[in-house]
Design an enzyme around this catalytic site. Structure first.
Site: not given
Length: 335
Positions: A193, A281
């Site tokens: 996703k 990140v």
């Protein structure tokens, strides 16, 4: 029973989500949070604040932090690993010698290991053989949970007795944790996703409209479901919290880092600068290439993942990516 009360919890990784999970656990269970720097650990212990992430929130005063990995894992009954996918194996390997043989390991990472393309529970099985592995996933925006807003998550493990035990440790108040036996589907939903969220963010940056974003999200869900099923996942998982739930939150919320990356790319900002500004990140950047390789292995066309990969590698512009999506055919077809 898996655990005797109280359960000693160790959380490795003091990023936004690792810090949040540790703070949730600490009032009910002795919890240690491992941070990479002594400065962060000291601030958490002294001021109950993580200065590097979610710094605006006061953490549970019961939470203890350390920058010593051996100290963090010593004597723990449940190990929770909240580092990004690229560094997951290294931390698991370093933590291994200090773990008792039976201690379960829960992954918080929503990514695939670069190179091997393994899911994190697969990495646990390789690096920590004999340790039961599980994954916590779902629509879990850290700041909303730290505000005390209601949220739901999924603990994915084939051992539902273990899952129920972990459920009792991690669930707290309006943070509800459900069980799911489909580990493959839950982990792939959480990882893939992020790629679709970058695509939705690009649409936001290009100001192409909510109809377009809705189409990308819906077609993206179909795309990651096809790949997940080909890899052994159950289709229903992608309609649940680990699939559609996580996808909606990640694609629509301004708190989502992958959506934020896409939006800045859509505005014409180079990827290097985007990641420098983010200072966190965004797993979807690496996962786009992983998804394409997995699609190749399973002979699947993944046009949205391919478009995102083209943008993050600089091969196409965001405008070209949106113009280059395949013409519409049957809704069951790719694209």
């Amino acid at each position: 029973m898996w655990f005797d009360a109280p359960v000693q919890v160790s959380v490795l990784g003091a990023g936004s989500w690792g810090t949040t999970v540790a703070s949730l656990c600490a009032p009910g269970h002795p919890t240690v949070l491992w941070a990479r720097t002594a400065e962060v650990a000291e601030r958490i212990n002294r001021d109950h604040v993580n200065p590097a992430y979610v710094s605006e929130f006061r953490l549970a005063p019961e939470l203890r932090a350390t920058s010593d990995l051996d100290e963090a894992v010593a004597g723990c009954d449940l190990l929770v690993v909240g580092v990004p996918a690229a560094g997951f194996r290294d931390i698991a390997r370093k933590a291994g010698p200090g773990l008792r043989p039976w201690v379960p390991v829960v992954s918080l990472a929503k990514g695939l290991e670069p190179g091997s393309l393994l899911r994190m529970t697969e990495v646990v099985r390789e690096e920590l053989p004999g340790h039961p592995a599980a994954a916590l996933t779902g629509p879990n925006l850290a700041r909303e949970i730290l505000r005390g807003q209601a949220a739901a998550s999924v603990i994915a493990t084939e051992d539902l007795a273990l899952g129920a035990a972990i459920q009792g440790v991690l669930g707290r108040g309006v943070f509800r944790v459900y069980l799911n036996h489909d580990v493959i589907g839950c982990e792939l939903g959480g990882a893939l996703k992020n790629v679709i969220a970058i695509a939705a963010g690009i649409a936001q940056g290009l100001r192409v409209g909510d109809n377009t974003r809705a189409a990308v999200i819906a077609r993206g869900l179909a795309e990651i479901t096809r790949l997940g099923v080909a890899m052994g996942a159950e289709p229903a998982t992608f309609a649940g919290l680990a699939g559609m739930g996580d996808l909606i939150a990640t694609c629509m919320s301004p708190l989502s880092r992958n959506r934020a990356v896409g939006e800045r790319l859509g505005q014409g900002v180079p990827l290097g600068r985007v990641l420098e500004e983010l200072q966190m990140v965004a797993e979807g950047v690496q996962t786009a290439a992983a998804a394409l390789e997995l699609g190749r292995r399973h002979d699947l066309d993944l046009p949205i993942c391919r478009a995102v990969h083209g943008v993050v590698t600089g091969r196409v512009t965001p405008q070209q990516a949106y113009r280059g999506l395949t013409p519409a055919g049957h809704e069951a077809d790719p694209g």
